[in-house]
Each structure stands twice: as structure tokens, then as C-alpha cells.
Motif scaffolding. Structure first.
Motif: not given
Length: 475
Positions: A380-400
Motif C-alpha cells: 500500500i505504501s508503494r502504491v500510494t507514493t507518487q501515484k495521483y488521483m484526479a477528482t472534482p476537487r483537484g488532483i491529489f497524491e494517493l498518500k494525501y
């Protein structure tokens, strides 16, 4: 002691090359993955890019075993809503009628999100262009050009004139007075304030270039004589020193705040870096769901011509490369499958954030997602690092979406992100003449059932780059 043979049975974990590659691809960012795939494409002739998007298929249960079947590239993915079907994403974020995750409305769909560097004029070129239009002597023009080369990115002349004069060759016979004249020429160029040797001089140059008014005169006096009082927001002493009333002081303060303390920054060369989201989150029929971004998923396949040749010629030297190509395609698919599973699990737990923003962020730790998906916490740590999610509220890193939390009076927990959002809201709506102290913010949150110590409020406030109460006070 006589030598002897003994038999010992032990267990240890052995990472196969395929598993090592899978782990490595999982921890790469989208940009790093593209660079890695380019290397494979250059080294392996059996691997090629498909011209159209290939929907990543669901991985079978026996993904570690069995043969992999090459598939022809399909059309755009049929699954997923069309842009604008429901609330959340407006149509301008996607191409009309495009697939989920497409961020470009072009018909060809060719969007590689490459970094684009806009062509800009440097501060040096801008100043030299103006200098060439002036009617000063060649000697003065050369000295001004020398000072221009000594400016920093903000447009300041940080090196003292005395040091510059000493560094000049003796045969040029350049004295301190010559450089002072050249500096005055430089400070008359655009942008106003360039060539200043301090922030105080920079602001003063901009005020002196304005039409003389009562407000600009008072602002000049404050900048030249009482800038330290203004910086500390000591308005009581400032009124006493200048003799100005509240209204005049407020107008002078607003004028000073409107000035540019970094006149050369607008000409600084900056490289724009674009983030390619790995997944896209949208609300469809009242439900939030994540889907793979089509522009982030690599379009790879086995070269059909070489595959046919190998099917007729067993034992060819390309058999190893064929197997490596199959492994790579499988591992890339597995990478995005894992990212999508983790993203969907995050979305299911952070629906309130998607609906209401940061104030509704719930506490979340990596272990919770790991237990839900049956994966290791390190995965989970590897997946959430430097991977990004685009949402209606903006683009966030999964770790956010993960973070620490504090307790509430009811025995629950509140996310640190939500607390920071509440602090930001309270400070944004506070009275400028009576700003809230860290202790008062702590008391207000306590009345809402959120127990946060004053020092924790100070830490969160500093992380938001919000100054302390003494520097937020206005007149």
C-alpha cells in the motif's frame, strides 16, 4: 573433529525475476514508468506499443501461473461513464463523448502530457533591450550592462558597489562614482525596483515612481524610516511616529502591500511539470467510483509478426525475449489493477471529502486499506507514493488521503487534514483588528468536541504558512 555431512531443512522467501519486476514497476511513478518502458521497447523487438487504448483486463486468480495470451488492441473502453453524465465532473474537463479518464478533447486522443517550456524573455534580455534604446555614452552603457549581469533572479544587486569597483580592471579606471551613476541608470529601467540592494530600497523605488500623493508620501516615509514597525504590525507606535490617523495609515499599508518585492521574478525561467493522474474519480448515479486514466495506461502488445515466426520455429533465440515481453505486459496490467483497487478503497472511505472538502476528511492509515484488500502494508505504501488521483476537487497524491488524527470528546477521531482546514477557515473569517490566537482557536475547536492542544494548533498553522496572531493584526 571429523568432517561430516548433515541435512538441514529451512524455509526462505525467494523473489523470482518476474516478482522483482512487478515490485519495481509498482513503486515507479507514471513518468518513471514511461522511461522504464522505453528502455524495454528499445531492447526487446517483440514488444511494441499499440496504436489504440487497450482496456486493462481483470487479472485471473491464477495470475502467477499459466500462459499469457496476446490480445489485439480494442477500441476505446466501453466501461465507465461518458463525461458529463452526472454531477462532479463538468464537460470541459473531458473531451465530448470521451472515455473515462481522458483529459483531452482532441479527436486523435494523442495526449502524452509532455513537459512544455513556454518561450519567455529573461530579465537580462529585457534590460539589455531597454539599455540599447537609451542615449547614454558607450562607457556608461557598458557599466550598466556589467551591473545587469550581476543581478540575481529577483532583480537585486546583492554585491556591494565597492566590491564591484575593486573587481574592475585597473586600466578601465572605473571608480565608485561611475558605478553609482550606472546604478541610477539601471534603476530607471523596467521593471520598477530592479537594481535595488535591499527590499527597503526596492519598495522605495516603486513608491518614488508613483505620482506624488498624500498616501504615497506616507508610504515612502514608512518604508524608509519605519519598515521594522510595519513588519511587526506595531500600528500603535507607527501612528505615534508618523502622526497619521487610522484611515491614512490603512491606505498607506494597502499601498505598500500592493508593491512587488521581487521585480525580477516574473522573468525567471521556470519549468512547468505536469502530473499525469493514474486514476480518475467521478460520481455516477450518486456513487463515487474510480477508473484507470486511459492516458496513463501504457498501450503495449506483442509484435504479431515475430510471434507468428516464433510459433513456427521452436527453440529460437527470441523465445526468452518473448517470455520477458509477456511478463512485462502482465506486470504492467497488475500494477494498474493494484492501483485501481487501492484507489477505489480510498474513495469508499473518503466519500465525505469528495462531497464536502477537506473539513470532512476522515482519519485513515495504510493498515486499514491493507487489511481490506488483503495486501501487505508495504505494498500500500508503494502504491500510494507518487501515484495521483484526479477528482472534482483537484488532483491529489494517493498518500494525501492518509494522515495522523486527534481524538474527540465522544471517543472518536478527527483527521489532521480536517483540522487544518478548520483552522484555515477560522483564520480566513476572523476580524483583521482582532485575529484569533492559537489558544482561542484551540478553545473554539474544543467547543466543537475536537480536543487539540495549543502547540498542535501552532504546528498546523505553520504548516499552512499562516503567520502568528501578531503578524495578522491590522488596523
Amino acid at each position: 573433529m571429523k568432517p561430516s555431512l548433515t541435512l538441514k531443512l529451512t524455509q526462505h522467501l525467494a523473489l523470482t525475476p518476474q516478482l522483482q519486476q512487478s515490485i519495481r514497476l509498482l513503486q515507479l511513478s507514471t513518468v518513471e514508468l514511461e522511461h522504464e518502458l522505453e528502455k524495454f521497447l528499445q531492447e526487446n523487438p517483440l514488444l511494441e506499443r499499440a496504436e489504440e487504448y487497450v482496456q486493462p483486463p481483470a487479472l485471473p486468480d491464477d495470475r502467477a501461473d499459466g500462459d499469457f495470451q496476446e490480445s489485439e488492441p480494442s477500441a476505446e473502453p466501453s466501461s465507465g461513464p461518458v463525461a458529463g453524465d452526472d454531477d462532479g465532473w463538468p464537460d470541459e474537463h473531458f473531451g465530448s463523448g470521451g472515455s473515462a479518464g481522458s483529459f483531452d478533447g482532441d479527436d486523435d486522443g494523442d495526449n502524452d502530457y509532455q513537459d512544455v517550456q513556454a518561450a519567455t524573455v529573461s530579465l537580462r534580455d529585457h534590460l539589455l533591450w531597454q539599455l540599447a534604446l537609451t542615449s547614454i555614452s558607450e562607457r556608461d552603457r557598458a557599466l550598466v550592462g556589467y551591473l545587469i549581469d550581476a543581478l540575481d533572479d529577483d532583480g537585486y544587486l546583492s554585491q556591494p558597489l565597492e566590491e564591484i569597483a575593486q573587481a574592475m580592471p585597473d586600466e578601465l579606471d572605473v571608480g565608485l562614482e561611475d558605478l553609482q551613476i550606472a546604478l541610477r541608470y539601471l534603476q530607471n529601467l523596467d521593471p520598477t525596483g530592479v537594481g535595488a540592494r535591499s527590499a527597503q530600497e526596492c519598495l522605495a523605488l516603486q513608491l518614488m515612481a508613483m505620482p506624488p500623493t498624500g498616501t504615497s508620501s506616507l508610504a515612502q516615509e514608512i518604508v524608509l524610516q519605519h519598515l521594522d514597525l510595519l513588519a511587526s504590525h506595531d500600528f500603535a507606535r507607527l501612528k505615534k511616529q508618523t502622526g497619521a490617523d487610522d484611515e491614512a495609515l490603512r491606505a498607506a499599508h494597502l499601498l505598500i502591500c500592493s508593491l512587488n518585492p521581487r521585480p525580477g521574478a516574473a522573468y525567471a525561467s521556470t519549468e512547468t511539470r505536469y502530473i499525469v493522474p493514474d486514476v480518475v474519480v467521478r460520481k455516477v448515479r450518486g456513487q463515487w467510483s474510480a477508473s484507470v486514466n486511459a492516458d496513463a495506461f501504457p498501450r503495449l502488445r506483442i509484435n504479431s509478426l515475430y510471434a507468428q515466426i516464433l510459433s513456427r520455429q521452436r527453440g529460437s533465440g527470441l523465445s526468452v525475449q518473448l517470455q520477458e515481453a509477456r511478463w512485462l505486459i502482465r506486470n504492467v496490467q497488475q500494477r494498474f489493477d493494484t492501483i485501481l483497487r487501492v484507489a477505489q478503497a480510498i474513495v469508499e472511505r473518503q466519500r465525505q471529502f469528495l462531497e464536502h472538502g477537506e473539513v470532512a476528511m476522515r482519519p485513515l492509515v495504510l493498515r486499514e486499506i491493507a487489511e481490506t484488500l488483503g495486501l501487505h502494508e508495504s505494498t500500500i505504501s508503494r502504491v500510494t507514493t507518487q501515484k495521483y488521483m484526479a477528482t472534482p476537487r483537484g488532483i491529489f497524491e494517493l498518500k494525501y488521503f492518509f494522515g495522523s488524527h486527534v481524538g474527540t470528546e465522544t471517543g472518536g477521531a478527527c483527521s489532521a487534514t480536517a483540522i487544518r482546514a478548520l483552522i484555515k477557515q477560522m483564520i480566513a473569517t476572523e476580524e483583521p483588528t482582532k485575529p484569533l490566537s492559537d489558544g482561542q482557536i484551540s478553545e473554539v475547536l474544543g467547543q466543537q468536541g475536537i480536543v487539540v492542544a495549543r502547540r498542535t494548533i501552532a504546528k498546523y498553522r505553520e504548516s499552512l504558512n499562516i503567520p502568528p496572531v501578531s503578524l495578522r493584526k491590522s488596523i
